[in-house]
Design an enzyme around this catalytic site. Structure first.
Site, PDB file in Angstrom:
ATOM      1  N   GLY A 112     -13.895   7.433  -8.260  1.00 56.40           N
ATOM      2  CA  GLY A 112     -12.541   7.821  -8.629  1.00 56.40           C
ATOM      3  C   GLY A 112     -11.476   7.495  -7.602  1.00 56.40           C
ATOM      4  O   GLY A 112     -10.373   8.039  -7.665  1.00 56.40           O
ATOM      5  N   HIS A 130      -6.353   3.141   0.510  1.00 57.21           N
ATOM      6  CA  HIS A 130      -6.062   3.390   1.932  1.00 57.21           C
ATOM      7  C   HIS A 130      -6.835   4.669   2.224  1.00 57.21           C
ATOM      8  O   HIS A 130      -6.575   5.703   1.605  1.00 57.21           O
ATOM      9  CB  HIS A 130      -4.558   3.534   2.165  1.00 57.21           C
ATOM     10  CG  HIS A 130      -4.157   3.774   3.593  1.00 57.21           C
ATOM     11  ND1 HIS A 130      -3.150   3.048   4.224  1.00 57.21           N
ATOM     12  CD2 HIS A 130      -4.608   4.663   4.515  1.00 57.21           C
ATOM     13  CE1 HIS A 130      -3.011   3.486   5.476  1.00 57.21           C
ATOM     14  NE2 HIS A 130      -3.877   4.489   5.669  1.00 57.21           N
ATOM     15  N   CYS A 145       0.831  -1.207   0.000  1.00 57.69           N
ATOM     16  CA  CYS A 145       0.000   0.000   0.000  1.00 57.69           C
ATOM     17  C   CYS A 145       0.870   1.264   0.000  1.00 57.69           C
ATOM     18  O   CYS A 145       1.719   1.449   0.878  1.00 57.69           O
ATOM     19  CB  CYS A 145      -0.918  -0.018   1.218  1.00 57.69           C
ATOM     20  SG  CYS A 145      -1.802   1.522   1.462  1.00 57.69           S
ATOM     21  N   CYS A 185       0.570   3.336   3.223  1.00 57.86           N
ATOM     22  CA  CYS A 185       1.269   2.663   4.324  1.00 57.86           C
ATOM     23  C   CYS A 185       2.780   2.904   4.204  1.00 57.86           C
ATOM     24  O   CYS A 185       3.466   3.084   5.211  1.00 57.86           O
ATOM     25  CB  CYS A 185       0.961   1.169   4.342  1.00 57.86           C
ATOM     26  SG  CYS A 185      -0.654   0.768   5.073  1.00 57.86           S
ATOM     27  N   HIS A 195      -8.571   8.040   2.878  1.00 57.94           N
ATOM     28  CA  HIS A 195      -8.009   9.392   2.964  1.00 57.94           C
ATOM     29  C   HIS A 195      -9.108  10.398   2.714  1.00 57.94           C
ATOM     30  O   HIS A 195     -10.013  10.173   1.915  1.00 57.94           O
ATOM     31  CB  HIS A 195      -6.862   9.590   1.971  1.00 57.94           C
ATOM     32  CG  HIS A 195      -7.185   9.188   0.568  1.00 57.94           C
ATOM     33  ND1 HIS A 195      -7.171   7.878   0.143  1.00 57.94           N
ATOM     34  CD2 HIS A 195      -7.558   9.921  -0.514  1.00 57.94           C
ATOM     35  CE1 HIS A 195      -7.514   7.824  -1.129  1.00 57.94           C
ATOM     36  NE2 HIS A 195      -7.752   9.056  -1.559  1.00 57.94           N
TER      37      HIS A 195
HETATM   38  P1  5GP Z   1      -8.151   9.111  -4.671  1.00 51.75           P
HETATM   39  O1  5GP Z   1      -8.185   9.247  -6.169  1.00 51.75           O
HETATM   40  O2  5GP Z   1      -7.850   7.676  -4.262  1.00 51.75           O
HETATM   41  O3  5GP Z   1      -9.325   9.674  -3.947  1.00 51.75           O
HETATM   42  O4  5GP Z   1      -6.935   9.998  -4.202  1.00 51.75           O
HETATM   43  C1  5GP Z   1      -5.624   9.579  -4.218  1.00 51.75           C
HETATM   44  C2  5GP Z   1      -4.773  10.818  -4.208  1.00 51.75           C
HETATM   45  O5  5GP Z   1      -3.452  10.438  -3.889  1.00 51.75           O
HETATM   46  C3  5GP Z   1      -4.716  11.522  -5.564  1.00 51.75           C
HETATM   47  O6  5GP Z   1      -5.200  12.852  -5.430  1.00 51.75           O
HETATM   48  C4  5GP Z   1      -3.232  11.473  -5.937  1.00 51.75           C
HETATM   49  O7  5GP Z   1      -2.781  12.645  -6.573  1.00 51.75           O
HETATM   50  C5  5GP Z   1      -2.563  11.257  -4.595  1.00 51.75           C
HETATM   51  N1  5GP Z   1      -1.308  10.533  -4.673  1.00 51.75           N
HETATM   52  C6  5GP Z   1      -1.050   9.419  -5.436  1.00 51.75           C
HETATM   53  N2  5GP Z   1       0.215   9.016  -5.235  1.00 51.75           N
HETATM   54  C7  5GP Z   1       0.767   9.882  -4.352  1.00 51.75           C
HETATM   55  C8  5GP Z   1       2.068   9.981  -3.760  1.00 51.75           C
HETATM   56  O8  5GP Z   1       2.979   9.182  -4.001  1.00 51.75           O
HETATM   57  N3  5GP Z   1       2.272  11.009  -2.889  1.00 51.75           N
HETATM   58  C9  5GP Z   1       1.294  11.909  -2.588  1.00 51.75           C
HETATM   59  N4  5GP Z   1       1.616  12.875  -1.734  1.00 51.75           N
HETATM   60  N5  5GP Z   1       0.073  11.848  -3.115  1.00 51.75           N
HETATM   61  C10 5GP Z   1      -0.198  10.845  -3.991  1.00 51.75           C
HETATM   62 ZN    ZN Z   2      -2.356   1.283   3.623  1.00 52.14          ZN
END
Ligand code: 5GP
Ligand code: ZN
Length: 113
Positions: free
Chosen positions: A92, A97, A3, A6, A99
């Site tokens: 999306g 994990h 992950c 993680c 957030h």
């Molecule tokens: P989701 O699309 O799952 O709601 O949001 C995941 C978020 O994680 C996205 O906005 C993406 O830009 C961010 N993200 C993906 N990989 C990384 C990373 O390695 N570091 C950081 N700081 N953010 C990340």
């Molecule tokens: Zn995790």
């Protein structure tokens, strides 16, 4: 451990941290969608909103209140800001994990895309 978040929590991948305590970490999104784009993340691995139980109510409350505090630190409490939990594919979610996105510093539109 596969992950991504993680790994960030374990310090194996760097992140621009803005807050940390015993149960939460918050860091800047790598691909910001607003002048402020912070992710508030529980240290315990929880994949999605669907995986929470009543015993997590305190954790979720702490995440939401931390989001509000971080927005206030940037003076977005008055102008406004947006908090988002994406859950699973159609919403999306790309990182499985839990957030909470905190976005501020620009006018948001509704409905979201
Ligand atoms: P989701 O699309 O799952 O709601 O949001 C995941 C978020 O994680 C996205 O906005 C993406 O830009 C961010 N993200 C993906 N990989 C990384 C990373 O390695 N570091 C950081 N700081 N953010 C990340
Ligand atoms: Zn995790």
């Amino acid at each position: 451990m596969s992950c991504l978040f993680c790994k960030i929590i374990a310090g194996e991948i760097p992140a621009s941290k803005v807050y940390e305590d015993d149960q939460l970490i918050a860091f800047n999104d790598i691909n910001p969608q607003a002048p402020m784009h912070v992710l508030v993340v529980p240290k315990r691995h929880v994949a999605t909103l669907n995986d929470l139980s009543a015993s997590d109510d305190g954790l979720v409350g702490a995440m939401v209140r931390r989001a509000a505090a971080l927005a206030k630190e940037k003076s977005f409490d008055g102008p406004g800001y947006r908090t988002v939990f994406n859950c699973n594919g159609q919403a999306g979610q790309t990182v499985f994990h839990l957030h909470l996105h905190v976005l501020g510093g620009r006018t948001m539109t509704w409905p979201p895309g």
